[in-house]
Design an enzyme around this catalytic site. Structure first.
Site, PDB file in Angstrom:
ATOM      1  N   GLU A  91       4.916  -3.863  12.330  1.00  0.00           N
ATOM      2  CA  GLU A  91       3.934  -2.792  12.067  1.00  0.00           C
ATOM      3  C   GLU A  91       2.731  -3.469  11.434  1.00  0.00           C
ATOM      4  OE1 GLU A  91       4.159   0.278  12.955  1.00  0.00           O
ATOM      5  OE2 GLU A  91       6.282   0.450  13.455  1.00  0.00           O
TER       6      GLU A  91
ATOM      7  N   GLU B 146     -10.604  -4.386   9.424  1.00  0.00           N
ATOM      8  CA  GLU B 146     -10.047  -3.284   8.626  1.00  0.00           C
ATOM      9  C   GLU B 146     -10.817  -3.223   7.316  1.00  0.00           C
ATOM     10  OE1 GLU B 146      -5.763  -4.319   8.463  1.00  0.00           O
ATOM     11  OE2 GLU B 146      -5.466  -2.167   8.542  1.00  0.00           O
TER      12      GLU B 146
ATOM     13  N   CYS C 224      -3.040   1.556   6.916  1.00  0.00           N
ATOM     14  CA  CYS C 224      -3.194   0.998   8.271  1.00  0.00           C
ATOM     15  C   CYS C 224      -3.700   2.083   9.212  1.00  0.00           C
ATOM     16  CB  CYS C 224      -1.870   0.444   8.758  1.00  0.00           C
ATOM     17  SG  CYS C 224      -0.543   1.645   8.620  1.00  0.00           S
TER      18      CYS C 224
ATOM     19  N   GLU D 119       8.928   3.026  14.202  1.00  0.00           N
ATOM     20  CA  GLU D 119       9.707   3.429  13.031  1.00  0.00           C
ATOM     21  C   GLU D 119       9.712   4.946  12.961  1.00  0.00           C
ATOM     22  OE1 GLU D 119       7.902   1.176   9.759  1.00  0.00           O
ATOM     23  OE2 GLU D 119       9.376  -0.408  10.097  1.00  0.00           O
TER      24      GLU D 119
ATOM     25  N   ASN E 123       0.794  -1.240   0.000  1.00  0.00           N
ATOM     26  CA  ASN E 123       0.000   0.000   0.000  1.00  0.00           C
ATOM     27  C   ASN E 123       0.826   1.291   0.000  1.00  0.00           C
ATOM     28  OD1 ASN E 123       0.706  -0.528   2.637  1.00  0.00           O
ATOM     29  ND2 ASN E 123      -1.282   0.018   3.505  1.00  0.00           N
TER      30      ASN E 123
HETATM   31  P1  NAD Z   1      -0.093  -8.939   4.058  1.00  0.00           P
HETATM   32  O1  NAD Z   1       0.179  -9.298   5.466  1.00  0.00           O
HETATM   33  O2  NAD Z   1      -0.929  -9.837   3.246  1.00  0.00           O
HETATM   34  O3  NAD Z   1       1.269  -8.797   3.258  1.00  0.00           O
HETATM   35  C1  NAD Z   1       2.333  -8.010   3.724  1.00  0.00           C
HETATM   36  C2  NAD Z   1       3.624  -8.596   3.234  1.00  0.00           C
HETATM   37  O4  NAD Z   1       3.763  -9.889   3.806  1.00  0.00           O
HETATM   38  C3  NAD Z   1       3.695  -8.785   1.717  1.00  0.00           C
HETATM   39  O5  NAD Z   1       5.024  -8.530   1.304  1.00  0.00           O
HETATM   40  C4  NAD Z   1       3.373 -10.263   1.534  1.00  0.00           C
HETATM   41  O6  NAD Z   1       3.972 -10.824   0.403  1.00  0.00           O
HETATM   42  C5  NAD Z   1       4.008 -10.841   2.786  1.00  0.00           C
HETATM   43  N1  NAD Z   1       3.443 -12.122   3.205  1.00  0.00           N
HETATM   44  C6  NAD Z   1       2.183 -12.576   3.061  1.00  0.00           C
HETATM   45  N2  NAD Z   1       2.085 -13.818   3.587  1.00  0.00           N
HETATM   46  C7  NAD Z   1       3.311 -14.134   4.073  1.00  0.00           C
HETATM   47  C8  NAD Z   1       3.855 -15.268   4.741  1.00  0.00           C
HETATM   48  N3  NAD Z   1       3.107 -16.327   5.019  1.00  0.00           N
HETATM   49  N4  NAD Z   1       5.149 -15.232   5.102  1.00  0.00           N
HETATM   50  C9  NAD Z   1       5.913 -14.162   4.834  1.00  0.00           C
HETATM   51  N5  NAD Z   1       5.464 -13.062   4.203  1.00  0.00           N
HETATM   52  C10 NAD Z   1       4.168 -13.046   3.834  1.00  0.00           C
HETATM   53  O7  NAD Z   1      -0.649  -7.461   4.094  1.00  0.00           O
HETATM   54  P2  NAD Z   1      -0.997  -6.554   2.849  1.00  0.00           P
HETATM   55  O8  NAD Z   1      -2.346  -6.923   2.389  1.00  0.00           O
HETATM   56  O9  NAD Z   1       0.105  -6.514   1.857  1.00  0.00           O
HETATM   57  O10 NAD Z   1      -0.990  -5.113   3.518  1.00  0.00           O
HETATM   58  C11 NAD Z   1      -2.082  -4.629   4.198  1.00  0.00           C
HETATM   59  C12 NAD Z   1      -1.895  -4.806   5.698  1.00  0.00           C
HETATM   60  O11 NAD Z   1      -0.712  -4.147   6.110  1.00  0.00           O
HETATM   61  C13 NAD Z   1      -3.018  -4.175   6.464  1.00  0.00           C
HETATM   62  O12 NAD Z   1      -3.391  -5.001   7.535  1.00  0.00           O
HETATM   63  C14 NAD Z   1      -2.389  -2.885   6.980  1.00  0.00           C
HETATM   64  O13 NAD Z   1      -3.012  -2.384   8.121  1.00  0.00           O
HETATM   65  C15 NAD Z   1      -1.004  -3.305   7.216  1.00  0.00           C
HETATM   66  N6  NAD Z   1      -0.097  -2.155   7.231  1.00  0.00           N
HETATM   67  C16 NAD Z   1       0.415  -1.751   8.412  1.00  0.00           C
HETATM   68  C17 NAD Z   1       1.233  -0.641   8.468  1.00  0.00           C
HETATM   69  C18 NAD Z   1       1.810  -0.195   9.775  1.00  0.00           C
HETATM   70  O14 NAD Z   1       2.751   0.575   9.741  1.00  0.00           O
HETATM   71  N7  NAD Z   1       1.286  -0.614  10.909  1.00  0.00           N
HETATM   72  C19 NAD Z   1       1.537   0.065   7.299  1.00  0.00           C
HETATM   73  C20 NAD Z   1       0.995  -0.377   6.091  1.00  0.00           C
HETATM   74  C21 NAD Z   1       0.171  -1.499   6.079  1.00  0.00           C
END
Ligand code: NAD
Length: 487
Positions: free
Chosen positions: A260, A391, A294, A468, A161
């Site tokens: 995060e 979310e 997020c 961060e 995102n």
């Molecule tokens: P996601 O957890 O599906 O993916 C995030 C990352 O993890 C991607 O690079 C994905 O390829 C990887 N991933 C997925 N499954 C994995 C596994 N089994 N092992 C290792 N890596 C794996 O999340 P998303 O849909 O890409 O992003 C949205 C989420 O991220 C939302 O929940 C959002 O709130 C959160 N987010 C949090 C912050 C923060 O700073 N707190 C910032 C941005 C997004």
């Protein structure tokens, strides 16, 4: 169809993996096909890293670690500062690339470049300010010297995102602290991270310090790397369920972790709020990044005495938003990242309506090509509505009404998440009470935006561990070492 300038930028992005300072050729048998979510068109195919490729990336990071840690902090700082200058110079290219692969409106992509670049400048300044401590022990028999040493090779997993800022928010403090990096960007948006790694090399970063290994098999890559004894740290940004799995794996290797994770931000508008300011705030906090943040306001909690007027003013603005491909100037709402995101947003809207809420504007997916959902305002959410717990991650603003301050706090804290809260009130005492009572790592008091490189970004509860940015950010990549020196 891509524009000429769009094709030119895509041609400048390497298609192969970046390992040990070399850009490898594209591996044609296994590729990741990156799509523009506004059109569904494949805009570039890049190498899909295998587990062996990731192991080679960690070989390179481990080999570079001691020299990088021994590099004077002023030199590390200068590289970060050069990277900042180059990124600002190329802001147009990065903004367009991000918008193409992720779908965000180009104006917001510019905002992300400015925000993402700021971590490079901030940590170029922090790199030379890591302090130690010198104390006498109480017995008077010795001196305690406290210093901070780099944690060691780190592994980063970032989401789709914020393709640039989520990378720089991790890479900049790691480099400032003297740590080397293996980074796995999200498979949906890997191009910005690759392009950024190219920029780091131009800024003078030595070979092997940052290695980029996008993969379509994140689970296999992460389990192999997290089990490797040479790895010392995991920093992850993404969803809570994936974060929990990664923490379990990291525990087996006793890794330092920064997590995060997801959010479910309450946005409270009290009866004494400046209503116009609250309207501007909620539009930013909700619709920035098409609701895919997020930090997005997920539950808009409005005092019953002002709710009708608030809904009228917000929905008039939302109904006037322009929708279209983010990479084209002038659109407020771009495409969601994929079809699954549209389906999940539609499911939450249907559930809200079935439990008694009223759609004021929007409420529907829009016809393709591309993954668009109309910007939506929903009023009178039932406390049982799923969007109050999950979310939303789409352009849907759901409103629930309250009558007392106590009730507003109860609603706000009724979630396992704790990333950020937003409060609008002109009463300073109430504002202070909210700082103490809302269970979140961050709070926006009369503002809809909290992200800032100088501030410690992060959550409590299921929203994560670690910070961060700010003074805190570099310490996520430093270990405390104490030495006893007898007199
Ligand atoms: P996601 O957890 O599906 O993916 C995030 C990352 O993890 C991607 O690079 C994905 O390829 C990887 N991933 C997925 N499954 C994995 C596994 N089994 N092992 C290792 N890596 C794996 O999340 P998303 O849909 O890409 O992003 C949205 C989420 O991220 C939302 O929940 C959002 O709130 C959160 N987010 C949090 C912050 C923060 O700073 N707190 C910032 C941005 C997004």
């Amino acid at each position: 169809m891509l524009e000429q300038n769009e094709r030119e930028i895509l041609d400048r992005v390497h298609a192969g993996l970046c390992i040990g300072g070399k850009w490898e050729p594209l591996t044609t048998e296994q590729t990741i096909d990156v799509q523009d979510p506004a059109t569904g068109q494949i805009i570039k195919s890049i190498s899909d890293a295998t587990v062996d490729d990731a192991a080679r990336a960690l070989d390179a990071a481990a080999a570079a670690q001691s020299d990088w840690a021994a590099t004077p902090s002023r030199q590390r700082s200068n590289i970060l500062r050069r990277a900042f200058d180059l990124l600002i110079e190329r802001k147009e290219d990065f903004a367009l690339l991000m918008s193409m692969e992720m779908g965000k409106p180009i104006a917001e992509a510019h905002g992300e470049v400015a925000y993402g670049a700021e971590f490079l400048r901030w940590f170029s300044e922090e790199a030379v300010r890591v302090r130690g401590d010198y104390r006498a022990n109480p017995e008077g028999t010795g001196t305690v010297v406290v210093s901070h040493i780099p944690v060691g090779p780190t592994y980063f997993i970032t989401p789709w995102n914020f393709p640039l800022a989520m990378a720089t928010r991790k890479i900049a403090p790691a480099l400032a602290a003297g740590c080397t990096v293996v980074i796995k960007p999200a498979e949906l948006t890997p191009l910005t991270t690759i392009f950024f790694a190219q920029l780091l090399a131009e800024a003078g970063l030595p070979a092997g310090v940052v290695n980029v290994v996008p993969t379509s098999n994140a689970a296999a890559q992460s389990s192999a790397l997290l089990a490797d004894p040479r790895l010392r740290k995991l920093s992850f940004t993404g969803s809570t369920p994936v974060g929990v799995k990664l923490m379990e794996a990291a525990a087996k290797n006793v890794l330092r972790t920064s997590m995060e994770l997801g959010g479910n931000a309450p946005f409270i508008v009290f009866e004494d709020a400046d209503l116009e300011q609250a309207v501007e705030g909620v539009l930013l906090a909700k619709f920035r990044n098409i609701g895919q943040a997020c930090t997005a306001a997920n539950r808009v909690i409005v005092h019953e005495s002002i709710a009708d007027e608030f809904v009228d003013r917000v929905s008039a603005r939302v109904a006037a938003m322009s929708i279209g491909r983010g990479a084209h100037e002038g659109n407020d709402i771009g495409a969601l990242i994929n079809k699954a995101a549209v389906d999940s947003t539609a499911r939450l809207v249907t559930d809200a309506v079935e439990t008694g809420a009223r759609v004021v504007t929007g409420g529907q997916p829009l016809d393709g090509p591309g993954h668009f959902f109309a910007p939506t305002v929903i009023d009178h959410l039932n406390p049982r509505a799923a969007m109050l717990r999950e979310e939303i991650f789409g352009p849907v603003l759901g409103i629930i009404r309250f009558s007392t301050e106590h009730e507003a706090v109860e609603i706000a804290n009724n979630t396992e998440y704790g990333l950020v809260s937003y409060v609008f009130t002109e009463n300073i005492h109430r504002g202070h009470r909210m700082i103490e009572r809302l269970e979140t790592g961050m709070m926006g008091l009369n503002t809809g935006i909290v992200s800032n490189a100088a501030a410690p970004f992060g959550g409590v509860k299921h929203s994560g561990i670690g910070r961060e940015g700010g003074f805190e950010g570099i310490h996520e990549f430093l270990s405390t070492k104490y030495t006893m020196i007898p007199r």
